[in-house]
Design a protein around this motif. Structure first.
Motif, short mmCIF file in Angstrom:
data_model
loop_
_atom_site.label_atom_id
_atom_site.label_comp_id
_atom_site.label_asym_id
_atom_site.label_seq_id
_atom_site.Cartn_x
_atom_site.Cartn_y
_atom_site.Cartn_z
N THR A 149 -44.34 -18.77 -17.93
CA THR A 149 -44.50 -18.52 -19.36
C THR A 149 -43.79 -17.24 -19.78
OG1 THR A 149 -46.67 -19.61 -19.31
CG2 THR A 149 -46.19 -18.23 -21.21
N VAL A 150 -43.17 -17.30 -20.94
CA VAL A 150 -42.61 -16.13 -21.58
C VAL A 150 -43.30 -15.97 -22.93
CG1 VAL A 150 -40.67 -17.37 -22.61
CG2 VAL A 150 -40.51 -14.91 -22.23
N TYR A 151 -43.54 -14.73 -23.30
CA TYR A 151 -44.26 -14.44 -24.53
C TYR A 151 -43.41 -13.61 -25.49
CZ TYR A 151 -48.19 -15.48 -21.42
OH TYR A 151 -49.04 -16.07 -20.51
N LEU A 152 -43.72 -13.72 -26.74
CA LEU A 152 -43.14 -12.83 -27.75
C LEU A 152 -44.28 -12.35 -28.63
CD1 LEU A 152 -40.47 -11.62 -28.80
CD2 LEU A 152 -40.49 -13.43 -30.54
N GLN A 153 -44.66 -11.10 -28.44
CA GLN A 153 -45.68 -10.50 -29.28
C GLN A 153 -45.00 -9.92 -30.50
OE1 GLN A 153 -49.22 -10.25 -28.78
NE2 GLN A 153 -49.04 -9.64 -30.93
N MET A 154 -45.41 -10.38 -31.67
CA MET A 154 -44.78 -9.96 -32.92
C MET A 154 -45.81 -9.24 -33.77
SD MET A 154 -42.52 -13.37 -33.78
CE MET A 154 -43.95 -14.42 -34.07
N THR A 155 -45.51 -8.02 -34.13
CA THR A 155 -46.40 -7.23 -34.97
C THR A 155 -45.64 -6.75 -36.21
OG1 THR A 155 -45.86 -5.16 -33.84
CG2 THR A 155 -47.68 -6.45 -32.94
N SER A 156 -46.40 -6.23 -37.17
CA SER A 156 -45.81 -5.74 -38.42
C SER A 156 -44.81 -6.74 -38.99
CB SER A 156 -45.11 -4.38 -38.18
OG SER A 156 -46.03 -3.44 -37.68
N LEU A 157 -45.22 -7.98 -39.04
CA LEU A 157 -44.31 -9.05 -39.47
C LEU A 157 -43.91 -8.88 -40.93
CD1 LEU A 157 -45.98 -11.96 -37.54
CD2 LEU A 157 -43.56 -11.37 -37.42
N LYS A 158 -42.68 -9.28 -41.19
CA LYS A 158 -42.09 -9.18 -42.53
C LYS A 158 -41.67 -10.56 -43.00
CE LYS A 158 -40.03 -4.72 -41.21
NZ LYS A 158 -38.75 -3.97 -41.09
N PRO A 159 -41.57 -10.77 -44.30
CA PRO A 159 -41.11 -12.08 -44.79
C PRO A 159 -39.76 -12.48 -44.20
CG PRO A 159 -42.08 -10.84 -46.58
CD PRO A 159 -42.04 -9.91 -45.40
N GLU A 160 -38.91 -11.51 -43.93
CA GLU A 160 -37.59 -11.84 -43.37
C GLU A 160 -37.66 -12.28 -41.91
OE1 GLU A 160 -38.46 -9.04 -44.99
OE2 GLU A 160 -37.47 -7.26 -44.15
N ASP A 161 -38.82 -12.21 -41.30
CA ASP A 161 -39.00 -12.76 -39.95
C ASP A 161 -39.26 -14.27 -39.99
OD1 ASP A 161 -40.86 -9.80 -39.17
OD2 ASP A 161 -38.81 -10.27 -38.54
N THR A 162 -39.40 -14.81 -41.17
CA THR A 162 -39.64 -16.25 -41.31
C THR A 162 -38.45 -17.04 -40.78
OG1 THR A 162 -41.09 -15.99 -43.23
CG2 THR A 162 -39.99 -18.12 -42.97
N ALA A 163 -38.74 -17.94 -39.85
CA ALA A 163 -37.68 -18.73 -39.21
C ALA A 163 -38.32 -19.71 -38.24
CB ALA A 163 -36.71 -17.82 -38.45
N VAL A 164 -37.49 -20.59 -37.71
CA VAL A 164 -37.90 -21.39 -36.55
C VAL A 164 -37.51 -20.59 -35.32
CG1 VAL A 164 -37.60 -23.52 -35.27
CG2 VAL A 164 -37.60 -23.56 -37.78
#
Length: 114
Positions: free
Chosen positions: A77-92
């Motif tokens: 397994t590989v993980y991506l922890q995403m914090t302080s998300l912004k609208p520009e992070d919206t994507a597939v």
């Protein structure tokens, strides 16, 4: 047959957090580099973060300090922890594994509302 399956996406408000997971099968995880890419509508697919077999990480400038990539070879397994998300992070978001060949997951939607 190699499969990469992403999970953990969804809708979150700006400033929130999500953790993406990508579970692999049919490959020996510790022998491949892993990465997360993303593609917004009408845009190209870009690298978000990568982690080598030795654990060396690399991040796109736009996510440095906010996103963290990690891997658990025992769990494939590989993980991506995403914090302080912004609208520009919206994507597939797509998971990728590569060594001699490269493999892609099917992608998972992340939507950040303002």
């Amino acid at each position: 047959q190699v499969q990469l399956v992403e999970s953990g996406g969804g809708l979150v408000q700006a400033g929130g957090s999500l953790r993406l997971s990508c579970v692999g099968s049919g490959i020996i995880f510790r022998f491949v580099h892993m990465g997360w890419y993303r593609q917004a509508p009408g845009e190209q697919r870009d690298l978000v973060a990568s982690i080598t077999t030795g654990g060396v990480t690399n991040y796109a400038d736009s996510v440095k300090g906010r996103f963290t990539i990690s891997r658990d070879n025992a769990k494939n397994t590989v993980y991506l922890q995403m914090t302080s998300l912004k609208p520009e992070d919206t994507a597939v978001y797509y998971c990728k594994a590569w060594g001699v060949r490269e493999y892609w997951g099917q992608g998972i939607q992340v939507t950040v509302s303002s």
